[in-house]
Design a protein around this motif. Structure first.
Motif, PDB file in Angstrom:
ATOM      1  N   MET A   1      -8.308  -6.100  -1.151  1.00 19.89           N
ATOM      2  CA  MET A   1      -7.961  -5.310  -1.024  1.00 19.89           C
ATOM      3  C   MET A   1      -9.247  -4.245  -1.785  1.00 19.89           C
ATOM      4  SD  MET A   1      -4.362  -3.793  -0.799  1.00 19.89           S
ATOM      5  CE  MET A   1      -4.992  -2.005  -0.469  1.00 19.89           C
ATOM      6  N   ASN A   2      -9.874  -2.809  -1.748  1.00 20.40           N
ATOM      7  CA  ASN A   2     -10.961  -2.203  -2.032  1.00 20.40           C
ATOM      8  C   ASN A   2     -10.360  -0.797  -3.090  1.00 20.40           C
ATOM      9  OD1 ASN A   2     -13.194  -3.137  -1.186  1.00 20.40           O
ATOM     10  ND2 ASN A   2     -13.041  -3.314   0.506  1.00 20.40           N
ATOM     11  N   ARG A   3     -11.202  -1.039  -4.004  1.00 17.12           N
ATOM     12  CA  ARG A   3     -10.533  -0.087  -4.971  1.00 17.12           C
ATOM     13  C   ARG A   3      -9.832   1.495  -3.826  1.00 17.12           C
ATOM     14  NH1 ARG A   3     -15.004   1.346  -9.340  1.00 17.12           N
ATOM     15  NH2 ARG A   3     -16.484   1.089  -7.130  1.00 17.12           N
ATOM     16  N   ASP A   4     -10.951   1.847  -2.854  1.00 11.72           N
ATOM     17  CA  ASP A   4     -10.236   3.386  -2.112  1.00 11.72           C
ATOM     18  C   ASP A   4      -8.966   2.344  -1.139  1.00 11.72           C
ATOM     19  OD1 ASP A   4     -12.133   1.489  -0.299  1.00 11.72           O
ATOM     20  OD2 ASP A   4     -12.626   3.604  -0.001  1.00 11.72           O
ATOM     21  N   ASP A   5      -9.105   1.365  -1.041  1.00 10.60           N
ATOM     22  CA  ASP A   5      -7.740   0.925  -0.109  1.00 10.60           C
ATOM     23  C   ASP A   5      -6.115   1.454  -0.096  1.00 10.60           C
ATOM     24  OD1 ASP A   5      -9.032   0.180   1.620  1.00 10.60           O
ATOM     25  OD2 ASP A   5      -9.645  -1.958   1.410  1.00 10.60           O
ATOM     26  N   ARG A   6      -5.124   1.565   0.390  1.00  9.99           N
ATOM     27  CA  ARG A   6      -3.875   1.849   0.017  1.00  9.99           C
ATOM     28  C   ARG A   6      -2.741   1.382   0.864  1.00  9.99           C
ATOM     29  NH1 ARG A   6      -6.907   4.191  -2.798  1.00  9.99           N
ATOM     30  NH2 ARG A   6      -6.309   6.142  -3.372  1.00  9.99           N
ATOM     31  N   MET A   7      -1.675   0.475   0.661  1.00  7.81           N
ATOM     32  CA  MET A   7      -0.481  -0.583   1.247  1.00  7.81           C
ATOM     33  C   MET A   7      -0.115   0.512   2.076  1.00  7.81           C
ATOM     34  SD  MET A   7      -0.117  -3.533   1.358  1.00  7.81           S
ATOM     35  CE  MET A   7      -0.282  -4.365  -0.443  1.00  7.81           C
ATOM     36  N   MET A   8      -0.005  -0.441   3.538  1.00  8.30           N
ATOM     37  CA  MET A   8       0.638   0.869   4.409  1.00  8.30           C
ATOM     38  C   MET A   8       2.136   0.086   4.578  1.00  8.30           C
ATOM     39  SD  MET A   8      -0.753   0.928   8.047  1.00  8.30           S
ATOM     40  CE  MET A   8      -0.036   2.397   8.950  1.00  8.30           C
ATOM     41  N   THR A   9       3.132   0.662   3.651  1.00  8.41           N
ATOM     42  CA  THR A   9       4.885  -0.038   3.727  1.00  8.41           C
ATOM     43  C   THR A   9       5.225   0.178   5.144  1.00  8.41           C
ATOM     44  OG1 THR A   9       5.093   1.750   3.093  1.00  8.41           O
ATOM     45  CG2 THR A   9       3.850  -0.278   1.350  1.00  8.41           C
ATOM     46  N   ASP A  10       5.164   1.321   6.145  1.00  7.79           N
ATOM     47  CA  ASP A  10       5.866   1.488   6.946  1.00  7.79           C
ATOM     48  C   ASP A  10       4.976   1.417   7.928  1.00  7.79           C
ATOM     49  OD1 ASP A  10       7.632   2.199   9.090  1.00  7.79           O
ATOM     50  OD2 ASP A  10       7.425   4.290   7.928  1.00  7.79           O
ATOM     51  N   THR A  11       5.120   0.569   9.326  1.00 14.07           N
ATOM     52  CA  THR A  11       4.121   0.716  10.807  1.00 14.07           C
ATOM     53  C   THR A  11       4.914   1.249  11.877  1.00 14.07           C
ATOM     54  OG1 THR A  11       5.200  -1.933  11.563  1.00 14.07           O
ATOM     55  CG2 THR A  11       3.889  -1.797   9.990  1.00 14.07           C
ATOM     56  N   SER A  12       6.548   1.954  11.279  1.00 11.97           N
ATOM     57  CA  SER A  12       6.921   2.846  12.457  1.00 11.97           C
ATOM     58  C   SER A  12       5.886   3.473  13.374  1.00 11.97           C
ATOM     59  CB  SER A  12       8.328   3.353  12.012  1.00 11.97           C
ATOM     60  OG  SER A  12       7.722   4.680  11.049  1.00 11.97           O
ATOM     61  N   VAL A  13       5.144   3.683  12.821  1.00 14.51           N
ATOM     62  CA  VAL A  13       3.923   4.944  13.624  1.00 14.51           C
ATOM     63  C   VAL A  13       3.258   4.108  15.131  1.00 14.51           C
ATOM     64  CG1 VAL A  13       1.973   3.981  12.239  1.00 14.51           C
ATOM     65  CG2 VAL A  13       1.712   6.307  13.166  1.00 14.51           C
ATOM     66  N   PHE A  14       3.239   2.944  15.048  1.00 15.45           N
ATOM     67  CA  PHE A  14       3.252   1.771  16.336  1.00 15.45           C
ATOM     68  C   PHE A  14       3.740   1.455  16.638  1.00 15.45           C
ATOM     69  CE2 PHE A  14       0.138   0.233  13.080  1.00 15.45           C
ATOM     70  CZ  PHE A  14      -0.391   0.989  12.762  1.00 15.45           C
ATOM     71  N   GLU A  15       5.220   1.518  17.432  1.00 14.68           N
ATOM     72  CA  GLU A  15       6.027   1.364  17.939  1.00 14.68           C
ATOM     73  C   GLU A  15       5.895   1.912  18.913  1.00 14.68           C
ATOM     74  OE1 GLU A  15       9.787   1.627  15.464  1.00 14.68           O
ATOM     75  OE2 GLU A  15       9.450  -0.280  13.729  1.00 14.68           O
ATOM     76  N   GLY A  16       6.566   1.663  20.038  1.00 16.40           N
ATOM     77  CA  GLY A  16       6.318   1.884  20.959  1.00 16.40           C
ATOM     78  C   GLY A  16       5.379   3.182  21.782  1.00 16.40           C
ATOM     79  N   GLN A  17       3.552   2.878  20.718  1.00 14.19           N
ATOM     80  CA  GLN A  17       3.103   3.797  21.008  1.00 14.19           C
ATOM     81  C   GLN A  17       1.382   2.367  21.808  1.00 14.19           C
ATOM     82  OE1 GLN A  17       2.010   6.837  21.020  1.00 14.19           O
ATOM     83  NE2 GLN A  17       4.220   6.650  19.958  1.00 14.19           N
ATOM     84  N   GLN A  18       0.567   2.727  22.697  1.00 16.29           N
ATOM     85  CA  GLN A  18      -0.440   1.721  23.148  1.00 16.29           C
ATOM     86  C   GLN A  18      -1.280   1.792  21.214  1.00 16.29           C
ATOM     87  OE1 GLN A  18      -1.193   0.767  25.610  1.00 16.29           O
ATOM     88  NE2 GLN A  18      -0.456   1.193  26.855  1.00 16.29           N
ATOM     89  N   ARG A 161      -5.162   5.962  20.715  1.00 15.61           N
ATOM     90  CA  ARG A 161      -5.606   7.180  21.068  1.00 15.61           C
ATOM     91  C   ARG A 161      -6.527   7.632  20.073  1.00 15.61           C
ATOM     92  NH1 ARG A 161      -3.594  10.554  17.344  1.00 15.61           N
ATOM     93  NH2 ARG A 161      -1.604   9.856  16.533  1.00 15.61           N
ATOM     94  N   GLU A 162      -7.398   9.343  20.194  1.00 10.71           N
ATOM     95  CA  GLU A 162      -7.787   9.769  18.793  1.00 10.71           C
ATOM     96  C   GLU A 162      -7.162  10.283  17.992  1.00 10.71           C
ATOM     97  OE1 GLU A 162      -8.639  14.529  20.888  1.00 10.71           O
ATOM     98  OE2 GLU A 162     -10.079  13.057  21.370  1.00 10.71           O
ATOM     99  N   TYR A 163      -7.668  10.043  16.891  1.00  6.28           N
ATOM    100  CA  TYR A 163      -7.091  10.754  15.576  1.00  6.28           C
ATOM    101  C   TYR A 163      -8.358  11.395  14.840  1.00  6.28           C
ATOM    102  CZ  TYR A 163      -8.633   6.507  13.394  1.00  6.28           C
ATOM    103  OH  TYR A 163      -8.775   5.716  13.302  1.00  6.28           O
ATOM    104  N   HIS A 164      -7.400  12.452  13.937  1.00  4.73           N
ATOM    105  CA  HIS A 164      -8.395  13.133  13.468  1.00  4.73           C
ATOM    106  C   HIS A 164      -8.609  12.220  12.055  1.00  4.73           C
ATOM    107  CE1 HIS A 164      -8.862  16.533  10.201  1.00  4.73           C
ATOM    108  NE2 HIS A 164      -9.893  16.764  10.925  1.00  4.73           N
TER     109      HIS A 164
END
Length: 207
Positions: A1-18, A161-164
């Motif tokens: 990982m790079n210094r500005d990377d962050r560990m993603m501990t929760d993948t629930s945002v992807f569930e049921g999504q394209q 999808r698009e995202y900010h």
């Protein structure tokens, strides 16, 4: 990982999504604008490995809308993984686009990203999967990563999808092979350049 990377501990945002899952290439993060370009940071120094991508930007950058930016990987020089024909992971080009952002700091949807790659005449990152989030597929992909540690760095998952930009850390994540960066000789940029190889090199020699 790079210094500005962050560990993603929760993948629930992807569930049921394209989602879109693409290859995480072992290159240098590079950003193009209409009137200038830079490597990972705005104050990046000049480096010979950036000349090819800078020349490509000079051919296509003027077509980027005002206030927009194209993000991609500069793959000219070997970092930790060497891309070669012998290993079966040779490249199509030395620059792969992975996102495009408009003047409102919104990352366009993946379908729009593919359209803009075609409009700008540049190549987008290799796509592994497009569809509803599938944990079984992810598990199989993880096995593939571990069984091919010398040919592929990892993969990136994003909502289609698009995202900010403010959503970025929650809707985009990456998986990188175990012990990815193993270099006892210092940073790649301080070493002699070892070029990655292109498929059908002759067709790209004058690109």
């Amino acid at each position: 990982m790079n210094r500005d990377d962050r560990m993603m501990t929760d993948t629930s945002v992807f569930e049921g999504q394209q989602v879109m899952i693409c290859e995480k290439l072992d290159g240098e993060n590079t950003t193009w604008y209409k009137d200038y370009m830079h490597a990972r940071s705005l104050d990046s120094d000049a480096h010979p490995s950036r000349n090819w991508v800078k020349n490509l930007w000079a051919q296509h950058g003027y077509e980027i809308p005002e206030g927009w930016r194209v993000c991609g990987e500069n793959m000219y020089a070997k970092h930790a993984i060497h891309y070669t024909n012998e290993k079966g992971n040779a490249l199509q080009t030395y620059f792969y686009m992975f996102s495009i952002w408009n003047e409102k700091n919104i990352c366009l949807s993946w379908d729009e990203t593919e359209e803009w790659a075609e409009l700008l005449g540049i190549t987008h990152v290799p796509v592994f999967y497009k569809g509803i989030w599938d944990m079984n597929y992810i598990q199989e992909l993880n096995k593939r990563m571990e069984s091919n540690p010398d040919t592929i760095e990892g993969y990136v998952v994003r909502l289609s999808r698009e995202y900010h930009y403010s959503e970025f850390r929650n809707v985009c994540g990456k998986y990188v092979r175990k012990n990815h960066v193993q270099n006892n000789h210092g940073h790649w940029s301080t070493q002699k350049i070892i070029k990655n190889e292109l498929k059908n090199f002759e067709s790209y020699a004058n690109h």
